[in-house]
Design a protein around this motif. Structure first.
Motif, PDB file in Angstrom:
ATOM      1  N   VAL A 166       0.850  -1.204   0.000  1.00 47.87           N
ATOM      2  CA  VAL A 166       0.000   0.000   0.000  1.00 47.87           C
ATOM      3  C   VAL A 166       0.877   1.243   0.000  1.00 47.87           C
ATOM      4  O   VAL A 166       1.745   1.410   0.853  1.00 47.87           O
ATOM      5  N   GLY A 167       0.642   2.107  -0.994  1.00 48.12           N
ATOM      6  CA  GLY A 167       1.241   3.436  -1.011  1.00 48.12           C
ATOM      7  C   GLY A 167       0.203   4.464  -0.605  1.00 48.12           C
ATOM      8  O   GLY A 167      -0.980   4.145  -0.384  1.00 48.12           O
ATOM      9  N   PHE A 168       0.618   5.725  -0.543  1.00 48.57           N
ATOM     10  CA  PHE A 168      -0.255   6.762  -0.002  1.00 48.57           C
ATOM     11  C   PHE A 168      -0.134   8.040  -0.832  1.00 48.57           C
ATOM     12  O   PHE A 168       0.961   8.504  -1.115  1.00 48.57           O
ATOM     13  N   TRP A 169      -1.296   8.600  -1.202  1.00 49.73           N
ATOM     14  CA  TRP A 169      -1.333   9.948  -1.752  1.00 49.73           C
ATOM     15  C   TRP A 169      -1.491  10.931  -0.593  1.00 49.73           C
ATOM     16  O   TRP A 169      -2.164  10.623   0.391  1.00 49.73           O
ATOM     17  N   GLY A 170      -0.898  12.093  -0.720  1.00 48.77           N
ATOM     18  CA  GLY A 170      -1.139  13.175   0.229  1.00 48.77           C
ATOM     19  C   GLY A 170      -2.200  14.112  -0.311  1.00 48.77           C
ATOM     20  O   GLY A 170      -2.578  14.033  -1.481  1.00 48.77           O
ATOM     21  N   GLY A 171      -2.672  15.011   0.526  1.00 47.74           N
ATOM     22  CA  GLY A 171      -3.713  15.941   0.109  1.00 47.74           C
ATOM     23  C   GLY A 171      -3.172  17.329  -0.192  1.00 47.74           C
ATOM     24  O   GLY A 171      -2.359  17.866   0.576  1.00 47.74           O
ATOM     25  N   LEU A 172      -3.618  17.906  -1.307  1.00 46.88           N
ATOM     26  CA  LEU A 172      -3.365  19.314  -1.612  1.00 46.88           C
ATOM     27  C   LEU A 172      -4.617  20.079  -1.216  1.00 46.88           C
ATOM     28  O   LEU A 172      -5.695  19.889  -1.797  1.00 46.88           O
ATOM     29  N   VAL A 173      -4.483  20.919  -0.204  1.00 34.36           N
ATOM     30  CA  VAL A 173      -5.605  21.704   0.322  1.00 34.36           C
ATOM     31  C   VAL A 173      -5.139  23.160   0.440  1.00 34.36           C
ATOM     32  O   VAL A 173      -3.928  23.433   0.371  1.00 34.36           O
ATOM     33  N   MET A 198     -11.786  19.925  -6.706  1.00 36.23           N
ATOM     34  CA  MET A 198     -12.194  21.228  -7.226  1.00 36.23           C
ATOM     35  C   MET A 198     -13.648  21.548  -6.869  1.00 36.23           C
ATOM     36  O   MET A 198     -14.216  22.522  -7.362  1.00 36.23           O
ATOM     37  N   CYS A 199     -14.247  20.714  -6.036  1.00 35.48           N
ATOM     38  CA  CYS A 199     -15.589  20.943  -5.515  1.00 35.48           C
ATOM     39  C   CYS A 199     -15.571  20.467  -4.066  1.00 35.48           C
ATOM     40  O   CYS A 199     -14.617  19.812  -3.642  1.00 35.48           O
ATOM     41  N   PRO A 200     -16.590  20.764  -3.280  1.00 31.77           N
ATOM     42  CA  PRO A 200     -16.597  20.275  -1.894  1.00 31.77           C
ATOM     43  C   PRO A 200     -16.466  18.760  -1.838  1.00 31.77           C
ATOM     44  O   PRO A 200     -17.155  18.036  -2.571  1.00 31.77           O
ATOM     45  N   SER A 201     -15.574  18.278  -0.970  1.00 31.51           N
ATOM     46  CA  SER A 201     -15.280  16.843  -0.907  1.00 31.51           C
ATOM     47  C   SER A 201     -16.261  16.081  -0.026  1.00 31.51           C
ATOM     48  O   SER A 201     -16.309  14.846  -0.088  1.00 31.51           O
ATOM     49  N   GLY A 202     -16.979  16.785   0.819  1.00 27.67           N
ATOM     50  CA  GLY A 202     -17.844  16.120   1.788  1.00 27.67           C
ATOM     51  C   GLY A 202     -17.132  15.780   3.077  1.00 27.67           C
ATOM     52  O   GLY A 202     -17.748  15.274   4.012  1.00 27.67           O
ATOM     53  N   ILE A 203     -15.826  16.058   3.132  1.00 25.29           N
ATOM     54  CA  ILE A 203     -15.016  15.797   4.320  1.00 25.29           C
ATOM     55  C   ILE A 203     -14.527  17.131   4.853  1.00 25.29           C
ATOM     56  O   ILE A 203     -13.831  17.883   4.140  1.00 25.29           O
ATOM     57  N   ASN A 204     -14.838  17.436   6.101  1.00 20.53           N
ATOM     58  CA  ASN A 204     -14.599  18.777   6.629  1.00 20.53           C
ATOM     59  C   ASN A 204     -13.134  19.191   6.623  1.00 20.53           C
ATOM     60  O   ASN A 204     -12.819  20.370   6.404  1.00 20.53           O
ATOM     61  N   ASP A 205     -12.227  18.248   6.897  1.00 19.52           N
ATOM     62  CA  ASP A 205     -10.816  18.642   6.965  1.00 19.52           C
ATOM     63  C   ASP A 205     -10.093  18.425   5.631  1.00 19.52           C
ATOM     64  O   ASP A 205      -8.872  18.357   5.585  1.00 19.52           O
ATOM     65  N   PHE A 206     -10.874  18.337   4.539  1.00 18.57           N
ATOM     66  CA  PHE A 206     -10.281  18.248   3.205  1.00 18.57           C
ATOM     67  C   PHE A 206     -11.009  19.231   2.289  1.00 18.57           C
ATOM     68  O   PHE A 206     -11.784  18.853   1.418  1.00 18.57           O
ATOM     69  N   PRO A 207     -10.769  20.549   2.487  1.00 20.62           N
ATOM     70  CA  PRO A 207     -11.483  21.553   1.702  1.00 20.62           C
ATOM     71  C   PRO A 207     -11.036  21.578   0.239  1.00 20.62           C
ATOM     72  O   PRO A 207      -9.946  21.125  -0.109  1.00 20.62           O
ATOM     73  N   MET A 208     -11.889  22.131  -0.603  1.00 21.27           N
ATOM     74  CA  MET A 208     -11.627  22.191  -2.029  1.00 21.27           C
ATOM     75  C   MET A 208     -10.533  23.205  -2.345  1.00 21.27           C
ATOM     76  O   MET A 208     -10.280  24.140  -1.584  1.00 21.27           O
ATOM     77  N   THR A 209      -9.895  23.000  -3.504  1.00 18.66           N
ATOM     78  CA  THR A 209      -8.889  23.923  -4.005  1.00 18.66           C
ATOM     79  C   THR A 209      -9.410  24.616  -5.263  1.00 18.66           C
ATOM     80  O   THR A 209     -10.282  24.094  -5.957  1.00 18.66           O
TER      81      THR A 209
END
Length: 507
Positions: A166-173, A198-209
């Motif tokens: 398993v690898g992991f992507w990080g988040g760009l926020v 580029m739209c709301p993700s539905g996850i509060n700590d992952f806001p859109m860019t």
């Protein structure tokens, strides 16, 4: 012929025949003969596997693959049955042996939401489905993986739970997009690339860019030669005539489809025009790579992406089996198992997606496995507008792709390209994705002709088997065995006793 890791050459099989001594033969089915414990169901770390259909060296045909110390050591191509190999051999008859699938888009939801899935159940399902490597998305877990510290929490949560690599992507926020030092810290910690919405993700700590965040993030990513994955839906500045108007039935799939029209995908790609231009030779972000996840719209959005590729943008595109298997006209009203974002569109769009995939305009496939707890799917209420979106699919993507692709004449080599070679390239995994000497012995063995009904009697390893849209379907393609780094981690309905998959970190 024999291809050897030591020599890097392909030699006639006759040249090595005299040196081969007696073998211990395992013939499928293996149920009574497997005796391994711990990481592997097979009590050997040096052995051969063989069949009449091995996908390697650009061909499909009889071959035997030597596995030694977790790597592919040699490949004997041709009439291998005329020779007795000097190590144990697992003979799979006419089953297909090919590189294990690499799924670059899965939500395993741990830490923080292991009740949705989790590393243990998710990777067990992956192994049962022939997937040997997953790349976990940075959101739906809590906290989201947007910093060096949150990546460490994810690694700690994964310890001793991985049945596949398993690898992991990080988040760009927004918080890290404009701060190169924060992004560099996350990239230096080992994420394989970044993901943004580029739209709301539905996850509060992952806001859109927005496009500015993306353009700045690409400048940093260019230094690392790692990709930026984008959920490309954007609410247009001017509402479309297709969008919701007045009182509509929330149980109707047509209502949900209107709530996220294709213009959202089109708007996102138009907004990325400058970012895509920046990735061209001589551009501000030369060396960076944009990857569009789960493309659904095969009309204007796809044409814009084709134009960007033609102009020289470093750009790749994935779609998912559910967009190729289902059409909006077939989705029952109230059946929220089919809800995903972007949505499953109409039958004509599905045909266009297949055409784009076969023509090479779409580069690869991924599961976008995005489960939740059953209560969040609101299956009793059937409200598409309120239910959690996401298709639960990890264990089924190989048979689904094959079952629906047969109509279009897909080949085993195309499957390997879409599910192994191209995903390995995207994730920067130079020793995965092919059966070649020196590569990881990540291998799936399966019977394309074997049909099964995905009903209540079929063992499903997802945490919540009942939320998948594929339940009740007739599929072709039964996974017999899955090897990860030479370990037989799944065979004939049984998993290895220990979870010995490896966390993959970029260096």
């Amino acid at each position: 012929m024999v291809a050897s890791a030591a020599s890097g050459k392909v030699l006639p099989l006759l040249a090595v025949a005299a040196a081969l001594a007696a073998a211990l033969l395992y013939a499928a089915p293996f149920s009574k003969s497997l005796g391994g414990e711990g990481c592997s169901l097979l009590p050997h770390d040096h052995f051969w596997i063989a069949s009449e259909r091995v996908v390697t060296l650009g061909r499909v045909g009889p071959a035997a693959v030597e596995v030694k110390g977790g790597l592919i050591n040699a490949i004997a191509v041709g009439d291998y049955r005329s020779f007795v190999l000097r190590r144990p051999i697992l003979d799979y008859g006419d089953a297909v042996i090919m590189p294990g699938l690499i799924d670059v888009h899965a939500h395993l939801d741990e830490p923080g939401r292991a009740e949705w899935e989790g590393f243990s159940t998710g990777t067990r399902a992956a192994a049962a489905g022939g997937i040997t490597t997953l790349v976990d998305m940075p959101l739906n877990s809590f906290p989201s993986t947007v910093s060096q510290e949150t990546l460490k929490l994810k690694l700690d949560a994964a310890r001793d739970k991985l049945y596949v690599d398993v690898g992991f992507w990080g988040g760009l926020v927004p918080e890290n997009a404009m701060d190169p030092s924060k992004l560099e810290s996350l990239l230096n910690a080992g994420v394989l690339g970044l993901k943004s919405f580029m739209c709301p993700s539905g996850i509060n700590d992952f806001p859109m860019t927005n496009s500015t965040h993306i353009e700045e993030g690409l400048v940093t990513l260019a230094k690392y030669k790692r990709p930026l994955l984008i959920h490309a839906e954007r609410i247009p500045d001017v509402a479309s005539d297709e969008e919701l108007d007045g009182e509509l039935d929330p149980r109707s799939y047509a209502t949900y489809l209107k709530s996220r029209p294709a213009t959202w995908e089109e708007s996102a790609i138009r907004d990325l025009k400058r970012a895509m231009k920046d990735t061209e030779v001589g551009g501000r972000s030369e060396g960076a790579h944009l990857h569009i996840v789960h493309l659904s719209d095969a009309e204007t959005t796809l044409e814009l992406l084709k134009d960007a590729k033609h102009s020289g943008a470093r750009l790749s595109i994935e779609t998912c089996p559910h967009y190729l298997a289902f059409a909006a006209e077939e989705v029952p009203d109230g059946d929220t198992r089919f809800k995903c974002s972007p949505p499953i569109r109409d039958a004509a769009n599905k045909e266009n997606l297949w055409e784009a995939l076969l023509d090479g305009h779409i580069d690869m496939l991924s599961s976008d496995h995005s489960p939740s707890t059953p209560d969040l799917k609101l299956m009793d209420e059937g409200n598409f507008l309120k239910a959690w979106g996401g298709i639960s699919s990890l264990q089924f993507v190989l048979p689904v792709t094959w079952s629906h692709g047969k109509k279009y004449g897909i080949t085993l080599n195309q499957l390997v390209s879409w599910w192994s070679e191209k995903p390995a390239e995207l994730a920067g995994q130079k020793n995965k994705g092919s059966i070649l000497p020196g590569y990881h012995a990540d291998i799936v063995v399966w019977k394309p002709e074997a049909q099964f009904h995905l009903d209540d009697s079929h063992t499903v390893y997802h945490k919540h088997w009942n939320i998948s849209a594929y339940l009740g379907k007739e599929l072709s393609g039964m996974v017999l065995s899955t090897f990860v780094r030479g370990n037989l981690v799944f065979a004939e309905g049984k998993h290895a006793g220990a979870a010995c998959g490896v966390p993959i970190l970029a260096k």
